[in-house]
Write a protein that holds these residues in place. Structure first.
Motif, PDB file in Angstrom:
ATOM      1  N   VAL A 184     -12.089  38.512  -2.180  1.00  0.00           N
ATOM      2  CA  VAL A 184     -10.599  38.520  -1.931  1.00  0.00           C
ATOM      3  C   VAL A 184     -10.181  38.419  -0.546  1.00  0.00           C
ATOM      4  O   VAL A 184      -9.382  36.957  -0.359  1.00  0.00           O
ATOM      5  N   LEU A 185      -9.937  38.550   0.431  1.00  0.00           N
ATOM      6  CA  LEU A 185     -10.000  37.890   1.973  1.00  0.00           C
ATOM      7  C   LEU A 185     -10.378  36.848   2.179  1.00  0.00           C
ATOM      8  O   LEU A 185      -9.638  36.504   2.866  1.00  0.00           O
ATOM      9  N   PRO A 186     -11.556  37.299   2.184  1.00  0.00           N
ATOM     10  CA  PRO A 186     -12.057  34.948   2.144  1.00  0.00           C
ATOM     11  C   PRO A 186     -11.029  34.568   1.592  1.00  0.00           C
ATOM     12  O   PRO A 186     -10.322  33.182   2.595  1.00  0.00           O
ATOM     13  N   LEU A 187     -10.898  34.459   0.809  1.00  0.00           N
ATOM     14  CA  LEU A 187      -9.899  33.812  -0.069  1.00  0.00           C
ATOM     15  C   LEU A 187      -8.034  33.797   0.798  1.00  0.00           C
ATOM     16  O   LEU A 187      -7.795  33.122   0.625  1.00  0.00           O
ATOM     17  N   VAL A 188      -7.897  34.446   0.828  1.00  0.00           N
ATOM     18  CA  VAL A 188      -6.391  34.806   1.498  1.00  0.00           C
ATOM     19  C   VAL A 188      -6.484  34.023   3.006  1.00  0.00           C
ATOM     20  O   VAL A 188      -5.388  33.451   3.060  1.00  0.00           O
ATOM     21  N   ARG A 189      -7.618  33.729   3.651  1.00  0.00           N
ATOM     22  CA  ARG A 189      -7.952  33.575   4.594  1.00  0.00           C
ATOM     23  C   ARG A 189      -7.121  32.059   3.947  1.00  0.00           C
ATOM     24  O   ARG A 189      -7.282  31.538   4.855  1.00  0.00           O
ATOM     25  N   ALA A 190      -8.396  31.592   3.561  1.00  0.00           N
ATOM     26  CA  ALA A 190      -8.442  30.260   2.936  1.00  0.00           C
ATOM     27  C   ALA A 190      -7.053  29.605   2.433  1.00  0.00           C
ATOM     28  O   ALA A 190      -7.027  28.347   2.947  1.00  0.00           O
ATOM     29  N   LEU A 191      -6.159  30.400   2.455  1.00  0.00           N
ATOM     30  CA  LEU A 191      -4.747  30.171   2.330  1.00  0.00           C
ATOM     31  C   LEU A 191      -3.757  29.942   3.691  1.00  0.00           C
ATOM     32  O   LEU A 191      -2.647  29.599   3.052  1.00  0.00           O
ATOM     33  N   GLN A 192      -4.710  29.791   4.537  1.00  0.00           N
ATOM     34  CA  GLN A 192      -3.499  29.510   5.053  1.00  0.00           C
ATOM     35  C   GLN A 192      -4.703  27.784   6.426  1.00  0.00           C
ATOM     36  O   GLN A 192      -4.454  27.294   6.867  1.00  0.00           O
ATOM     37  N   ASP A 193      -5.985  27.463   5.389  1.00  0.00           N
ATOM     38  CA  ASP A 193      -6.127  25.966   5.497  1.00  0.00           C
ATOM     39  C   ASP A 193      -5.037  24.954   6.176  1.00  0.00           C
ATOM     40  O   ASP A 193      -3.737  25.283   4.982  1.00  0.00           O
ATOM     41  N   PRO A 194      -5.454  24.380   7.078  1.00  0.00           N
ATOM     42  CA  PRO A 194      -4.425  23.198   6.921  1.00  0.00           C
ATOM     43  C   PRO A 194      -4.770  22.248   6.171  1.00  0.00           C
ATOM     44  O   PRO A 194      -3.261  21.214   6.025  1.00  0.00           O
ATOM     45  N   ALA A 195      -5.866  22.351   5.200  1.00  0.00           N
ATOM     46  CA  ALA A 195      -5.347  21.245   3.978  1.00  0.00           C
ATOM     47  C   ALA A 195      -5.419  22.146   3.150  1.00  0.00           C
ATOM     48  O   ALA A 195      -5.646  23.184   2.378  1.00  0.00           O
ATOM     49  N   TRP A 196      -4.068  21.084   2.001  1.00  0.00           N
ATOM     50  CA  TRP A 196      -3.742  22.128   0.515  1.00  0.00           C
ATOM     51  C   TRP A 196      -4.795  21.779  -0.165  1.00  0.00           C
ATOM     52  O   TRP A 196      -4.654  23.198  -0.785  1.00  0.00           O
ATOM     53  N   ARG A 197      -5.506  21.567  -0.244  1.00  0.00           N
ATOM     54  CA  ARG A 197      -6.601  21.246  -1.650  1.00  0.00           C
ATOM     55  C   ARG A 197      -7.939  23.110  -1.742  1.00  0.00           C
ATOM     56  O   ARG A 197      -7.986  24.016  -2.478  1.00  0.00           O
ATOM     57  N   PRO A 198      -7.991  23.392  -0.349  1.00  0.00           N
ATOM     58  CA  PRO A 198      -8.939  24.667  -0.227  1.00  0.00           C
ATOM     59  C   PRO A 198      -7.398  25.714  -0.338  1.00  0.00           C
ATOM     60  O   PRO A 198      -7.847  26.485  -0.569  1.00  0.00           O
ATOM     61  N   GLN A 214     -17.616  36.678  -6.767  1.00  0.00           N
ATOM     62  CA  GLN A 214     -18.466  37.719  -5.301  1.00  0.00           C
ATOM     63  C   GLN A 214     -17.092  38.727  -5.116  1.00  0.00           C
ATOM     64  O   GLN A 214     -16.417  38.869  -4.292  1.00  0.00           O
ATOM     65  N   ASP A 215     -15.971  38.412  -5.956  1.00  0.00           N
ATOM     66  CA  ASP A 215     -14.684  39.201  -5.476  1.00  0.00           C
ATOM     67  C   ASP A 215     -14.010  39.152  -4.041  1.00  0.00           C
ATOM     68  O   ASP A 215     -13.825  39.786  -3.565  1.00  0.00           O
ATOM     69  N   LYS A 231     -23.898  33.114  -7.255  1.00  0.00           N
ATOM     70  CA  LYS A 231     -24.439  33.983  -7.380  1.00  0.00           C
ATOM     71  C   LYS A 231     -25.489  34.868  -6.938  1.00  0.00           C
ATOM     72  O   LYS A 231     -25.568  36.641  -6.867  1.00  0.00           O
ATOM     73  N   ASP A 232     -25.422  34.376  -5.671  1.00  0.00           N
ATOM     74  CA  ASP A 232     -25.919  35.222  -4.434  1.00  0.00           C
ATOM     75  C   ASP A 232     -25.072  36.993  -3.796  1.00  0.00           C
ATOM     76  O   ASP A 232     -26.036  37.994  -3.886  1.00  0.00           O
ATOM     77  N   GLY A 233     -24.269  36.773  -3.584  1.00  0.00           N
ATOM     78  CA  GLY A 233     -23.109  37.480  -3.861  1.00  0.00           C
ATOM     79  C   GLY A 233     -22.894  37.962  -2.197  1.00  0.00           C
ATOM     80  O   GLY A 233     -22.604  39.378  -1.800  1.00  0.00           O
ATOM     81  N   GLU A 234     -23.811  37.254  -1.100  1.00  0.00           N
ATOM     82  CA  GLU A 234     -24.115  37.428   0.538  1.00  0.00           C
ATOM     83  C   GLU A 234     -23.349  36.352   0.492  1.00  0.00           C
ATOM     84  O   GLU A 234     -22.172  36.642   0.346  1.00  0.00           O
ATOM     85  N   ASP A 235     -23.244  36.774   1.841  1.00  0.00           N
ATOM     86  CA  ASP A 235     -21.812  35.712   2.952  1.00  0.00           C
ATOM     87  C   ASP A 235     -21.389  34.891   1.952  1.00  0.00           C
ATOM     88  O   ASP A 235     -21.549  33.508   2.062  1.00  0.00           O
ATOM     89  N   PRO A 236     -20.300  34.754   2.202  1.00  0.00           N
ATOM     90  CA  PRO A 236     -19.235  33.869   1.401  1.00  0.00           C
ATOM     91  C   PRO A 236     -19.128  32.499   2.001  1.00  0.00           C
ATOM     92  O   PRO A 236     -17.961  31.625   1.482  1.00  0.00           O
ATOM     93  N   GLY A 296      -7.903  38.647  -9.991  1.00  0.00           N
ATOM     94  CA  GLY A 296      -6.196  39.856  -9.734  1.00  0.00           C
ATOM     95  C   GLY A 296      -6.191  41.082  -8.909  1.00  0.00           C
ATOM     96  O   GLY A 296      -5.269  42.202  -9.539  1.00  0.00           O
ATOM     97  N   ASP A 297      -6.932  41.090  -8.244  1.00  0.00           N
ATOM     98  CA  ASP A 297      -6.460  42.367  -6.846  1.00  0.00           C
ATOM     99  C   ASP A 297      -5.040  42.534  -6.223  1.00  0.00           C
ATOM    100  O   ASP A 297      -4.562  41.034  -5.416  1.00  0.00           O
ATOM    101  N   ARG A 298      -4.225  43.295  -6.226  1.00  0.00           N
ATOM    102  CA  ARG A 298      -2.481  42.803  -5.102  1.00  0.00           C
ATOM    103  C   ARG A 298      -2.806  43.220  -4.371  1.00  0.00           C
ATOM    104  O   ARG A 298      -1.567  42.894  -3.481  1.00  0.00           O
TER     105      ARG A 298
END
Length: 186
Positions: free
Chosen positions: A69-83, A66-67, A36-41, A95-97
């Motif tokens: 998108v870019l931190p979540l895209v980077r998390a797609l590269q995490d070595p562990a499958w759960r992240p 927090q929308d 909710k704080d919208g700061e550094d994710p 839903g961002d293209r």
């Protein structure tokens, strides 16, 4: 005043609770407030790998709020499958293209849970650019991944012949139902 509470100190406390509290309930609450704080994710991204499923879910929800998108895209590269799984889920909810390319790459993930969630997310985004990449998933070894691919292709459109062929060959009743739904059939 030495004991003055500032937003920075509160955030620091929440980050410490998220990364170090023994109780999952406390870590979950910290993730909710940090979302909710919208700061550094950064702390929320790290929490996508938490041992507790609920904490991972709250961290993903915070990143969605927090929308991020870019931190979540980077998390797609995490070595562990759960992240990677939670990152794909969050990208679908946002839903961002911009996530389409990274999610398409996640369709080839070694972990079936990640392939499933990447396909589901692409269905939520419904960008035709994902169509060709989703087609091979109709024959994935994992039934939920096939079901998610059918859902996604139904949302994207233009894959009716591939869905028809998959319907004929599909052994799972639940997946056949998803394919019929994608084709708009009863």
């Amino acid at each position: 005043m030495e004991h003055e509470y500032t937003a920075d100190r509160a955030r620091e406390g929440l980050c410490l609770a998220l990364s170090g509290a023994e109780e999952a309930r406390i870590r979950s609450m910290a993730a909710i407030f940090l979302g909710k704080d919208g700061e550094d994710p950064t702390a929320l991204v790290l929490a996508l790998g938490d041992a507790d499923k609920g904490v991972r879910a709250r961290a993903m929800e915070g990143l969605v709020a927090q929308d991020a998108v870019l931190p979540l895209v980077r998390a797609l590269q995490d070595p562990a499958w759960r992240p990677r799984y939670r990152a794909a889920e969050g990208l679908g909810r946002i839903g961002d293209r911009r996530a389409v390319g990274p999610l398409v790459r996640a369709l080839a993930d070694e972990k079936d849970h990640v392939r499933y969630m990447a396909a589901k997310a692409l269905g939520q985004i419904a960008d035709p650019a994902a169509r060709e990449a989703l087609l091979p998933l109709l024959s994935d070894t994992n039934p939920p991944a096939r079901k998610a691919a059918a859902f996604a292709l139904g949302r994207v459109g233009g894959a009716e012949s591939a869905l028809e062929a998959a319907l004929v060959a599909e052994p799972s009743g639940a997946v056949r139902r998803a394919i019929r739904d994608a084709l708009g059939r009863p």
